[in-house]
Design a protein around this motif. Structure first.
Motif, PDB file in Angstrom:
ATOM      1  N   ASP A 173       5.059  11.786  -1.032  1.00 33.71           N
ATOM      2  CA  ASP A 173       3.867  11.333  -1.730  1.00 33.71           C
ATOM      3  C   ASP A 173       3.756   9.824  -1.775  1.00 33.71           C
ATOM      4  N   GLU A 174       4.886   9.150  -1.652  1.00 34.55           N
ATOM      5  CA  GLU A 174       4.862   7.692  -1.743  1.00 34.55           C
ATOM      6  C   GLU A 174       5.634   7.090  -0.574  1.00 34.55           C
ATOM      7  N   ARG A 217      -5.612  -3.104   3.589  1.00 37.01           N
ATOM      8  CA  ARG A 217      -6.216  -1.814   3.260  1.00 37.01           C
ATOM      9  C   ARG A 217      -7.354  -1.468   4.225  1.00 37.01           C
ATOM     10  N   ASP A 259     -11.779  10.642   3.607  1.00 38.35           N
ATOM     11  CA  ASP A 259     -12.829  11.119   2.702  1.00 38.35           C
ATOM     12  C   ASP A 259     -14.218  10.940   3.284  1.00 38.35           C
ATOM     13  N   LEU A 301       0.832  -1.203   0.000  1.00 37.73           N
ATOM     14  CA  LEU A 301       0.000   0.000   0.000  1.00 37.73           C
ATOM     15  C   LEU A 301       0.861   1.245   0.000  1.00 37.73           C
ATOM     16  N   ASN A 302       0.347   2.294  -0.670  1.00 43.05           N
ATOM     17  CA  ASN A 302       0.921   3.627  -0.551  1.00 43.05           C
ATOM     18  C   ASN A 302       0.190   4.301   0.606  1.00 43.05           C
ATOM     19  N   PRO A 342       0.137   7.222   2.300  1.00 44.07           N
ATOM     20  CA  PRO A 342      -0.553   8.521   2.210  1.00 44.07           C
ATOM     21  C   PRO A 342      -1.865   8.437   1.444  1.00 44.07           C
ATOM     22  N   ASN A 343      -1.908   7.661   0.379  1.00 39.45           N
ATOM     23  CA  ASN A 343      -3.140   7.541  -0.404  1.00 39.45           C
ATOM     24  C   ASN A 343      -4.249   6.868   0.403  1.00 39.45           C
ATOM     25  N   ILE A 344      -3.898   5.808   1.132  1.00 39.97           N
ATOM     26  CA  ILE A 344      -4.904   5.087   1.911  1.00 39.97           C
ATOM     27  C   ILE A 344      -5.419   5.958   3.049  1.00 39.97           C
ATOM     28  N   LYS A 385      -5.576   9.254   3.085  1.00 34.54           N
ATOM     29  CA  LYS A 385      -6.488  10.240   2.484  1.00 34.54           C
ATOM     30  C   LYS A 385      -7.827   9.606   2.147  1.00 34.54           C
ATOM     31  N   LEU A 386      -7.799   8.360   1.676  1.00 38.10           N
ATOM     32  CA  LEU A 386      -9.033   7.649   1.372  1.00 38.10           C
ATOM     33  C   LEU A 386      -9.877   7.460   2.631  1.00 38.10           C
ATOM     34  N   SER A 398       1.676  14.964   4.385  1.00 34.04           N
ATOM     35  CA  SER A 398       2.606  13.834   4.305  1.00 34.04           C
ATOM     36  C   SER A 398       3.958  14.351   3.858  1.00 34.04           C
TER      37      SER A 398
END
Length: 484
Positions: free
Chosen positions: A370-371, A378, A356, A345-346, A348-350, A352-353, A367
Motif C-alpha cells: 500500500d505504501e 506528481r 481515475d 510520493l506514495n 500506488p496512490n498517484i 490510482k489517481l 500493488s
C-alpha cells in the motif's frame, strides 16, 4: 628479417620447433654428461676393487712365504707369484721399495725405459703424506686415459714393505658403444617428435591465428553508423573467449551509444522545432479569439440568420483555434519537459489517481504494497501512467471480446517497478525499434510524442522504460525508477 615483422602464426611455428630442438640438445648433452660421470665412477671403483683384491692376494703370499719378509727379499718372494696374480686380475703389477726403486714387475720383458724404474719424488711425498698412504695419478697418452695407483704394502707386523703400483687403462669402448646406441635411438625419437611438432605447430598456429583473424576482421568492419555483428565462436580457449566477450560487450556498448546519440540528436531537433512551432502558433491565437468574440458582440440583429451564421462561424473558428492551441501546448510541453518538482510520493496512490480519468471498466490495478515511496514529480508520474494506459487502450481492437489492461506496482531491491500490460494487437519488431522516437506514431490521430515524453521523463529521474510484445497477444510496458 626482424622478429617483430613476422606474423604471429610464423612466430608460433618457429617457437614450437625451436623448443623441440632446444629440448633435444639439452637431453643429449645431459645424457652425454651422465654417461661420462658414470664411466668415471665405474673406472674409479673398478680400480679400487682390483687394488683390494690384489693386495689381498699379495698379503696371502706374504703370510705363506718361507723367505724372510723383508724389502730386499720381495723380488724372491714374488718371483713366480706376481705373474699368477697379474694373470688372475688382468692387471700389470709393479712392486717398488719404499724409496721408489723398482723391485719386480709382472711384465715378462720390456724395452728399457718403457717402465718407470723409480717413482718420482712428488709421488712419494703424496703417498707418505696421505692418511691411507695411497695416491692415484691420471694421464692421457695417444688418446687413451690411464690411471696409476700407488699404495703401501705391509708385512705381517704392519711395517712398510714396499709400494704396489697398478697401471690401469680406462677402456671405454663398451660404454661408448652403449652411448652411441642410445644417442642414435634418441635421434630417431626426436626426428619423429620434430615432425609431429612441425605438424602440430602448423595446426595450432593456424587455429589460433584463424580466431584472431576473425576478431581482427570484425574489428576492422566495426562502424558507428551501422549495425555491427557480434562474433560467435563455439569453442575456443579461455583467453580467446575473454577477447570475444570483450569485443561483443564493446559492440553492445557501441550500439547503445549510437542509439543514444541518434536519439539525442533527433530529440534535440524536435525540441528546437517544437519551440519554434509553439512560438509561431501561439502568437496569433489570442488576437484571433478576441476578434471572434468581438464579432459575436457586434452582429446585426436585423439579419434573420445572423445568429446562426455567427454561431456557426464562431464555433468553427474557436474549435480550430483550440486544436491549434492543443498542438502548440503538446509541442511546447515536449520541448521544455520535464519540469522537475520533486516531492515524496506514495506511488500506488498517484498511479490510482492517474487511472481515475479513465472510464473503461477493464482497467485493473494492483500493488504489492500500500505504501511505496519515491521522489518524483506528481504531474510527470501521472503523465507516465496515463500515456501508457492510453496506448494500451488504443492497441485493443473494438471487436475484442474481453479487453483487459493490468496496471501493477511492485518493488525489487531499491527500485520501483510499474507495469502496464494489455491484450491488444501487439508491436512488431520493426515498429518496436522506433516506438520511442519523437513524432513516430502508428495512429491516425495524435502527434507521436507520448512514449517519447515518457522516455524523457524516466531518463530524467534515472529510470528506464522497456517493453515486451507478442503480435496478436499484447504488450507489457515496464518503467523502473529508484525508490526514496
Amino acid at each position: 628479417m626482424k622478429l617483430n615483422k613476422l606474423s604471429l602464426r610464423v612466430r608460433i611455428f618457429f617457437a614450437m620447433i625451436l623448443l623441440v630442438l632446444i629440448a633435444s640438445i639439452l637431453i643429449a648433452g645431459v645424457t652425454i654428461y651422465q654417461y661420462n660421470e658414470e664411466a668415471r665412477d665405474y673406472h674409479k671403483e673398478r680400480l679400487e676393487r682390483k687394488e683390494k683384491a690384489i693386495i689381498a692376494d699379495i698379503n696371502y703370499v706374504i703370510r705363506e712365504t718361507t723367505y724372510p719378509v723383508e724389502t730386499d727379499k720381495v723380488s724372491l718372494i714374488f718371483k713366480d707369484e706376481i705373474y699368477r696374480i697379474a694373470e688372475i686380475h688382468g692387471l700389470r703389477i709393479n712392486l717398488y721399495d719404499t724409496e721408489g726403486s723398482l723391485l719386480i714387475t709382472s711384465k715378462a720383458s720390456f724395452v728399457n725405459d718403457s717402465i718407470t724404474k723409480c717413482i718420482e719424488t712428488e709421488v712419494l711425498n703424496q703417498i707418505s703424506n696421505t692418511a691411507e698412504h695411497r695416491f692415484v695419478i691420471k694421464n692421457e697418452k695417444n688418446g687413451e686415459t690411464f690411471q696409476s695407483s700407488y699404495t703401501y704394502l705391509y708385512d705381517t707386523k704392519s711395517k712398510a714393505l714396499g709400494i704396489l703400483n697398478l697401471p690401469y687403462l680406462e677402456n671405454d669402448d663398451f660404454l661408448n658403444k652403449e652411448l652411441n646406441e642410445f644417442l642414435k635411438r634418441l635421434a630417431y625419437a626426436y626426428v619423429f617428435m620434430l615432425l609431429i611438432a612441425i605438424l602440430l605447430a602448423l595446426l595450432l598456429s593456424k587455429y589460433i591465428t584463424r580466431t584472431l583473424k576473425t576478431i581482427s576482421d570484425k574489428i576492422n568492419e566495426t562502424r558507428l553508423e551501422k549495425r555491427n555483428k557480434k562474433i560467435d565462436i563455439s569453442s575456443s580457449s579461455e583467453e580467446i573467449s575473454t577477447l570475444v566477450n570483450s569485443y561483443n560487450s564493446m559492440i553492445d556498448e557501441l550500439e547503445e551509444s549510437a542509439v543514444k546519440l541518434a536519439t539525442n540528436e533527433r530529440e534535440q531537433a524536435w525540441r528546437e522545432m517544437a519551440k519554434q512551432v509553439a512560438h509561431e502558433i501561439k502568437n496569433p491565437l489570442t488576437p484571433m479569439r478576441l476578434s471572434v468574440q468581438s464579432f459575436q458582440r457586434k452582429f446585426d440583429p436585423q439579419d434573420e440568420k445572423i445568429f446562426q451564421k455567427v454561431d456557426e462561424y464562431s464555433q468553427t473558428l474557436i474549435q480550430q483555434i483550440d486544436t491549434m492551441s492543443s498542438i502548440a501546448s503538446a509541442f511546447s510541453n515536449f520541448a521544455k519537459m520535464p519540469a522537475q518538482q520533486n516531492e515524496m510520493l506514495n506511488v500506488p496512490n498517484i498511479v490510482k489517481l492517474g487511472l481515475d480519468i479513465f472510464s473503461e471498466d477493464y482497467i485493473v490495478f494492483s500493488s504489492e504494497d500500500d505504501e511505496i515511496m519515491a521522489n518524483f514529480d506528481r504531474t510527470q508520474l501521472i503523465r507516465v501512467v496515463t500515456n501508457l494506459v492510453k496506448n494500451g487502450i488504443q492497441s485493443i481492437p473494438l471487436e475484442q471480446e474481453s479487453p483487459r489492461i493490468e496496471v501493477r506496482v511492485a518493488t525489487e531491491a531499491d527500485m520501483v517497478i510499474i507495469t502496464v500490460e494489455d491484450n491488444g494487437i501487439g508491436i512488431s519488431e520493426e515498429i518496436g525499434q522506433k516506438i520511442f522516437e519523437p513524432k513516430f506514431t502508428t495512429k491516425s490521430s495524435g502527434m507521436g510524442l507520448g512514449l517519447a515524453m515518457v522516455k524523457n521523463i524516466m531518463e530524467t529521474y534515472n529510470g528506464t522504460i522497456t517493453f515486451t510484445s507478442q503480435l496478436g497477444r499484447g504488450t507489457i510496458f515496464k518503467v523502473i525508477f529508484p525508490k526514496a
